[in-house]
Design an enzyme around this catalytic site. Structure first.
Site, PDB file in Angstrom:
ATOM      1  N   GLY A  38      11.790   9.718 -16.028  1.00  0.00           N
ATOM      2  CA  GLY A  38      12.273  10.249 -14.756  1.00  0.00           C
ATOM      3  C   GLY A  38      11.289  11.174 -14.059  1.00  0.00           C
ATOM      4  CB  ALA A  39       8.223  12.780 -14.977  1.00  0.00           C
ATOM      5  CB  THR A  43       0.578   0.824  -0.476  1.00  0.00           C
ATOM      6  OG1 THR A  43       0.191   1.324  -1.758  1.00  0.00           O
ATOM      7  CG2 THR A  43       0.365   1.897   0.568  1.00  0.00           C
ATOM      8  CG  ASP A  44       3.736  -1.201  -5.408  1.00  0.00           C
ATOM      9  OD1 ASP A  44       4.543  -0.775  -4.556  1.00  0.00           O
ATOM     10  OD2 ASP A  44       3.970  -1.196  -6.634  1.00  0.00           O
ATOM     11  CG  ASP A  83       5.106   1.741 -11.565  1.00  0.00           C
ATOM     12  OD1 ASP A  83       4.270   2.308 -10.838  1.00  0.00           O
ATOM     13  OD2 ASP A  83       6.335   1.848 -11.402  1.00  0.00           O
ATOM     14  CB  SER A 102       4.948   4.142 -14.867  1.00  0.00           C
ATOM     15  OG  SER A 102       4.860   3.983 -13.511  1.00  0.00           O
ATOM     16  CB  SER A 109      10.622   1.703 -16.862  1.00  0.00           C
ATOM     17  OG  SER A 109      10.043   1.757 -15.594  1.00  0.00           O
TER      18      SER A 109
END
Ligand code: GLA
Length: 354
Positions: free
Chosen positions: A112-113, A29-30, A162, A116, A118
């Protein structure tokens, strides 16, 4: 930190951390300027910084056991360093002078889960730079700069969920965020509940290309409906006018925004859980970002005693699931769901509670 001293032969001048996040409701939605509901998880990333003795940046990841030298005048690096270097570059674009740096990263946020890692890295790096260089930047500005680093240097045309979560959320609250106005409120979980987060063990694949494709589909849908963003449509009937698959994508976004807004009315655990279940079905059927392992894990969680609701979390295509459970039972719920998941032939692990 001993390791920093060993690697760079000087002590770190500053250190800064930021958490990973789990999004409880409001997925995809962001970038449609809608509503999200993340919370911070206990896992976090820490960045240690000092000044470089030469004209290059020197970055080291303790998780990867890997160091890299980056020439700030050359093209951007790949791998973990692109996030660090990307933060430096977006600050430079914003007019700040950033000297060459020594930087060390260490993280407990799984990569990769869908939690966030990154954004945690970007916000930790930006917090470190803010404190090292005494930059006059707010937490919201840090999130916006982190988002720019992700878009420009990691190639994911992401929204602001994120980075806002990494910069502003805490593990005790849900962060209700209007991604258009950036208005926000800290909300409690429904009375008598706590969260369970399980990594499905299936790494996200095709995530960035499919993600960028979904975003383009939403923009096309908004254009056809004559609105700035799908946030501006609240009646799911309107989506029916669109050609497939845009009608399904739009329906997910419209109904998902409504689910997040309903949380503002103060919901019981049962109703909140029902919304999480509906969110998963919408992500699976309308947005088509689930995979069999996530559907299996969500179905197991939904039928585990003490669970009010469960869904995939993050962009999808693998990664983690989040469930709302009875307070005090999250550990038992996680263990039971994982055991049944293993019987179905998958190998996940519980991330929350730690
Ligand atoms: C990724 C993106 C976020 C958001 C989610 C899906 O985590 O980085 O901006 O779009 O996917 O809700």
């Amino acid at each position: 930190m001993v390791e920093f001293q060993q690697i760079f032969q000087v002590p770190a001048v500053v250190q800064a951390s930021a958490p990973g996040r789990v999004n409880v409701l409001g997925e995809h939605t962001d970038y449609n300027e809608g509503f999200v509901l993340p919370t911070a998880i206990p896992q976090h990333t820490t960045v240690f910084l000092s000044y470089s003795p030469d004209s290059n940046h020197h970055f080291y990841s303790t998780n990867l056991n890997e160091g890299i030298t980056v020439n700030p005048a050359a093209s951007p690096p790949s791998g973990f360093a692109r996030y660090l270097d990307g933060c430096v570059r977006v600050l430079q674009q914003a007019g700040y002078e950033i000297p060459p740096l020594n930087g060390l990263v260490t993280s407990t946020v799984p990569i990769g889960a869908g939690l966030s890692s990154s954004a945690a890295l970007e916000v930790a790096m930006l917090r470190g730079l803010r404190s090292l260089l005494h930059l006059d930047l707010t937490d919201v500005q840090l999130a916006q700069l982190g988002q720019q680093a992700e878009i420009q240097y990691a190639g994911v045309h992401c929204g602001i969920l994120d980075q806002m979560a990494a910069s502003l959320a805490d593990p005790e609250h849900l962060l209700f965020l209007d991604t258009r106005s950036l208005d926000r409120q800290l909300l409690p979980l429904p009375a008598g509940t706590e969260l369970v987060v399980i990594d499905s063990g299936v790494a996200r694949s095709l995530a960035s290309s499919s993600y960028n494709q979904r975003r383009a589909e939403c923009e096309a849908a908004a254009h056809l409906l004559g609105v700035k963003a799908l946030r501006d449509v609240s009646d799911p009937q309107q989506a029916e006018r669109l050609p497939a698959p845009l009608c399904y994508r739009a329906r997910h976004v419209i109904t998902e925004n409504d689910r997040v807004l309903r949380v503002l009315t103060g919901l019981s655990a049962g109703t909140f859980g029902d919304l999480m279940n509906a969110s998963h079905a919408s992500l699976r059927d309308d947005y088509e970002v689930s995979v069999p392992a996530l559907d299996a894990l969500v179905a197991l969680l939904q039928t585990t005693p003490g669970v009010f609701g469960a869904r995939l979390t993050g962009a999808g295509f693998g990664g983690a699931c989040v469930a709302l459970g009875v307070k005090g039972e999250a550990g038992a719920i996680g263990a039971m769901a994982l055991q049944r998941y293993a019987q179905a032939g998958y190998h996940g692990h519980v991330l929350v509670p730690q």
